[in-house]
Motif scaffolding. Structure first.
Motif, mmCIF file in Angstrom:
data_model
loop_
_atom_site.group_PDB
_atom_site.id
_atom_site.type_symbol
_atom_site.label_atom_id
_atom_site.label_comp_id
_atom_site.label_asym_id
_atom_site.label_seq_id
_atom_site.Cartn_x
_atom_site.Cartn_y
_atom_site.Cartn_z
ATOM 1 N N LEU A 268 0.836 -1.210 0.000
ATOM 2 C CA LEU A 268 0.000 0.000 0.000
ATOM 3 C C LEU A 268 0.870 1.259 0.000
ATOM 4 O O LEU A 268 0.524 2.255 -0.641
ATOM 5 N N GLY A 269 1.996 1.202 0.711
ATOM 6 C CA GLY A 269 2.895 2.350 0.722
ATOM 7 C C GLY A 269 3.418 2.672 -0.664
ATOM 8 O O GLY A 269 3.425 3.829 -1.094
ATOM 9 N N GLY A 270 3.859 1.646 -1.388
ATOM 10 C CA GLY A 270 4.330 1.861 -2.749
ATOM 11 C C GLY A 270 3.234 2.347 -3.670
ATOM 12 O O GLY A 270 3.443 3.228 -4.506
ATOM 13 N N ALA A 271 2.031 1.774 -3.501
ATOM 14 C CA ALA A 271 0.909 2.163 -4.358
ATOM 15 C C ALA A 271 0.455 3.598 -4.087
ATOM 16 O O ALA A 271 0.002 4.296 -4.998
ATOM 17 N N CYS A 272 0.586 4.043 -2.838
ATOM 18 C CA CYS A 272 0.124 5.384 -2.458
ATOM 19 C C CYS A 272 1.169 6.464 -2.660
ATOM 20 O O CYS A 272 0.850 7.652 -2.548
ATOM 21 N N TYR A 273 2.414 6.070 -2.949
ATOM 22 C CA TYR A 273 3.474 7.071 -3.032
ATOM 23 C C TYR A 273 3.166 8.164 -4.042
ATOM 24 O O TYR A 273 3.324 9.355 -3.747
ATOM 25 N N GLY A 274 2.742 7.777 -5.244
ATOM 26 C CA GLY A 274 2.461 8.775 -6.278
ATOM 27 C C GLY A 274 1.421 9.789 -5.834
ATOM 28 O O GLY A 274 1.555 10.993 -6.072
ATOM 29 N N THR A 275 0.364 9.312 -5.157
ATOM 30 C CA THR A 275 -0.694 10.204 -4.670
ATOM 31 C C THR A 275 -0.166 11.123 -3.568
ATOM 32 O O THR A 275 -0.466 12.323 -3.546
ATOM 33 N N LEU A 276 0.629 10.566 -2.646
ATOM 34 C CA LEU A 276 1.189 11.382 -1.570
ATOM 35 C C LEU A 276 2.102 12.461 -2.125
ATOM 36 O O LEU A 276 2.047 13.623 -1.690
ATOM 37 N N GLN A 277 2.927 12.086 -3.100
ATOM 38 C CA GLN A 277 3.844 13.068 -3.681
ATOM 39 C C GLN A 277 3.086 14.149 -4.429
ATOM 40 O O GLN A 277 3.463 15.320 -4.402
ATOM 41 N N LYS A 278 2.000 13.767 -5.088
ATOM 42 C CA LYS A 278 1.207 14.734 -5.865
ATOM 43 C C LYS A 278 0.536 15.754 -4.950
ATOM 44 O O LYS A 278 0.493 16.952 -5.254
ATOM 45 N N HIS A 279 -0.005 15.303 -3.817
ATOM 46 C CA HIS A 279 -0.785 16.181 -2.945
ATOM 47 C C HIS A 279 0.059 16.903 -1.895
ATOM 48 O O HIS A 279 -0.289 18.012 -1.478
ATOM 49 N N GLY A 281 3.629 17.103 -2.165
ATOM 50 C CA GLY A 281 4.905 17.526 -2.700
ATOM 51 C C GLY A 281 6.024 16.575 -2.332
ATOM 52 O O GLY A 281 5.870 15.696 -1.481
ATOM 53 N N TYR A 282 7.151 16.762 -2.976
ATOM 54 C CA TYR A 282 8.284 15.872 -2.766
ATOM 55 C C TYR A 282 8.769 15.922 -1.319
ATOM 56 O O TYR A 282 8.927 14.888 -0.660
ATOM 57 N N ILE A 283 9.008 17.127 -0.809
ATOM 58 C CA ILE A 283 9.494 17.280 0.560
ATOM 59 C C ILE A 283 8.452 16.801 1.555
ATOM 60 O O ILE A 283 8.776 16.162 2.571
ATOM 61 N N GLY A 284 7.182 17.076 1.281
ATOM 62 C CA GLY A 284 6.112 16.615 2.165
ATOM 63 C C GLY A 284 6.074 15.104 2.272
ATOM 64 O O GLY A 284 5.855 14.545 3.351
ATOM 65 N N ALA A 285 6.299 14.412 1.137
ATOM 66 C CA ALA A 285 6.323 12.946 1.149
ATOM 67 C C ALA A 285 7.494 12.429 1.977
ATOM 68 O O ALA A 285 7.373 11.413 2.672
ATOM 69 N N ILE A 286 8.625 13.135 1.913
ATOM 70 C CA ILE A 286 9.778 12.749 2.745
ATOM 71 C C ILE A 286 9.423 12.844 4.219
ATOM 72 O O ILE A 286 9.690 11.919 5.006
ATOM 73 N N TYR A 287 8.797 13.961 4.614
ATOM 74 C CA TYR A 287 8.419 14.137 6.016
ATOM 75 C C TYR A 287 7.463 13.043 6.473
ATOM 76 O O TYR A 287 7.602 12.495 7.573
ATOM 77 N N ILE A 288 6.463 12.745 5.637
ATOM 78 C CA ILE A 288 5.484 11.710 5.988
ATOM 79 C C ILE A 288 6.186 10.374 6.202
ATOM 80 O O ILE A 288 5.945 9.674 7.192
ATOM 81 N N GLY A 289 7.064 10.005 5.260
ATOM 82 C CA GLY A 289 7.782 8.741 5.372
ATOM 83 C C GLY A 289 8.653 8.671 6.612
ATOM 84 O O GLY A 289 8.638 7.685 7.342
ATOM 85 N N LEU A 290 9.409 9.743 6.871
ATOM 86 C CA LEU A 290 10.325 9.743 8.014
ATOM 87 C C LEU A 290 9.585 9.731 9.348
ATOM 88 O O LEU A 290 9.980 9.019 10.285
ATOM 89 N N VAL A 291 8.515 10.503 9.454
ATOM 90 C CA VAL A 291 7.757 10.553 10.713
ATOM 91 C C VAL A 291 7.083 9.214 10.993
ATOM 92 O O VAL A 291 7.119 8.705 12.122
ATOM 93 N N LEU A 292 6.458 8.616 9.976
ATOM 94 C CA LEU A 292 5.822 7.312 10.166
ATOM 95 C C LEU A 292 6.851 6.238 10.507
ATOM 96 O O LEU A 292 6.602 5.360 11.337
ATOM 97 N N LEU A 293 8.031 6.309 9.881
ATOM 98 C CA LEU A 293 9.083 5.345 10.183
ATOM 99 C C LEU A 293 9.587 5.527 11.613
ATOM 100 O O LEU A 293 9.861 4.541 12.316
ATOM 101 N N ALA A 294 9.683 6.781 12.065
ATOM 102 C CA ALA A 294 10.085 7.047 13.447
ATOM 103 C C ALA A 294 9.048 6.486 14.421
ATOM 104 O O ALA A 294 9.404 5.864 15.437
ATOM 105 N N ILE A 295 7.763 6.683 14.114
ATOM 106 C CA ILE A 295 6.691 6.168 14.988
ATOM 107 C C ILE A 295 6.761 4.645 15.070
ATOM 108 O O ILE A 295 6.648 4.058 16.157
ATOM 109 N N ALA A 296 6.959 3.981 13.916
ATOM 110 C CA ALA A 296 7.065 2.523 13.895
ATOM 111 C C ALA A 296 8.225 2.055 14.760
ATOM 112 O O ALA A 296 8.103 1.088 15.526
#
Length: 422
Positions: A268-279, A281-296
């Protein structure tokens, strides 16, 4: 550059990544193989990890072989997938440990032969948001392939024994045929036609707004980042079963179910990446990935003897990992001219594979640093450090971005992506 826009053609491009993670497909058969071949636990585990050693060498050799023999990306991918099919099937017919180990090394050579080309070929044929979406789906296809081959191999094991579990690699021939049929023929990157196309599709740096003519030093930072996140991800996968047993008792055997569910989250993460990046932005997608990875990591590292919190961490980790992975490969076209894309992709893939290989050693170091035992609940200790590292990286990107004039389009994505020749 013209290419087919049909769904079948896109699926053909993505299908090349379906078998890339199939080295792990035979994990459920390891106990039976160990008993049948009368080998030690480390020896049987090498049957799973040996392909990673070969991958590290062949992702380097692959572009060199292309240069020496003037082989196109499409045909090197076809050769690699065919090698995966042939080498993968060998253990289905032999019972000699050393022959099987050799075949697994050849299997890894097949992965290394085409893995970087399967990634860079998307960057060459697709542009803009379509490229972003395709890279996200490519990452998802790796996880889909992992889940499918693991499931099929496990069913073959149950009904026909451990030899039959290796028959799953016959899928490689179906993938190769579909890829050969639907993916357009391409010229080798050093050919005159590609040189002309490189001039027509100049890669423009979003930082300097100038044509990219050499490999950016930022590739080193990207390499360090992929080493870190791969050590984190593989370490959590490896330590979850031991941690689950430490909490629930030696009779617990449900770790495989949670790891399978984690793969669904990764897909699901791979499938949603394009949508996350579109809505976002590139930097926003980085923040989302890093914060969720930190929470995990924090859930896993601070869960103590609460199994549900630990399980929440392992279920979550796949999603941000597969958001960050295509994001990394999506930035590579800005890090080097198009003719060098395969080479820097190979460089980053070495980082991923070495991170997987080095993960046990790094995690042992973290345990020593925190004075935690390499057993029981101490297995979770390193992931507290990983979680803090992810937040530090997010902060560095935030302040680093403020210090650089990075160009963004109205959606917050890196821009401009290409500059057409007049």
């Amino acid at each position: 550059m013209k290419h087919g826009q049909s769904l079948a053609t896109k699926l053909a491009f993505l299908s090349a990544s379906f078998m890339v993670t199939s080295a792990y497909a035979i994990q459920s058969a390891l106990p039976q193989i160990k008993t049948s071949l009368a080998v030690s636990q480390p020896q049987v585990e090498y049957l799973v990890t040996a392909p990673s050693f070969a991958v590290m060498f062949f992702v380097v050799l692959s572009p060199l072989l292309q240069d020496w023999f003037n082989i196109s990306d499409k045909h090197i991918i076809m050769a690699g997938i065919t090698l995966v099919g042939i080498a993968g099937l060998v253990p289905a017919f032999v019972s000699n440990y050393w022959v099987i180990l050799a075949s697994r090394l050849v299997l890894g050579a097949g992965y290394g032969l085409y893995n970087s080309q399967a990634i860079s070929l998307i960057s060459v044929w697709y542009q803009g948001h379509e490229r972003t979406s395709m890279q996200g789906w490519r990452s998802a296809f790796e996880q889909i392939g992992n889940a499918c081959t693991l499931t099929i191999s496990s069913l073959l094991l149950i009904y026909a024994g451990w030899h039959a579990a290796f028959l799953v690699y016959g899928l490689a021939f179906a993938v190769m045929a579909f890829f050969a049929w639907r993916v357009p023929n391409d010229a080798h990157s050093n050919s005159a036609s590609d040189s002309a196309d490189d001039q027509a599709n100049e890669t423009i740096s979003p930082i300097t707004n100038e044509k990219v003519t050499k490999i950016s030093p930022l590739v080193i930072a990207i390499l360090a980042f992929v080493l870190l996140i791969k050590m984190d991800f593989i370490g959590m996968e490896d330590r979850f079963p031991g941690l689950a047993v430490a909490i629930n008792g030696s009779q617990f055997n449900g770790s495989g179910t949670y790891l399978s569910l984690m793969l669904i989250g990764a897909t699901l993460g791979g499938a949603c990446y394009g949508t996350l990046q579109k809505h976002f932005g590139y930097i926003g997608a980085i923040y989302i990935g890093l914060v969720l990875l930190a929470i995990a990591n924090f859930l896993f590292g601070f869960g103590g003897n609460n199994f549900m919190i630990i399980a929440a961490g392992i279920l979550l980790v796949g999603f941000p990992m597969q958001v960050l992975t295509p994001l990394i490969f999506n930035i590579l076209p800005f890090m080097a001219p198009m003719k060098l894309q395969t080479k820097i992709t190979s460089f980053i893939l070495i980082g991923f594979n070495f991170g997987a290989f080095f993960s046990p050693t790094a995690d042992a170091w973290f345990n020593h640093l925190l004075s935690q035992p390499l057993s029981g609940l101490g297995l979770a200790a390193p992931f507290r450090i990983y979680g803090v590292m992810m937040l530090i990286i997010a902060a560095l990107i935030f302040f680093g971005k403020r210090g650089m004039e990075i160009k963004f389009d109205h959606q917050g994505t890196l821009a401009p992506q290409t500059k057409r020749a007049k």
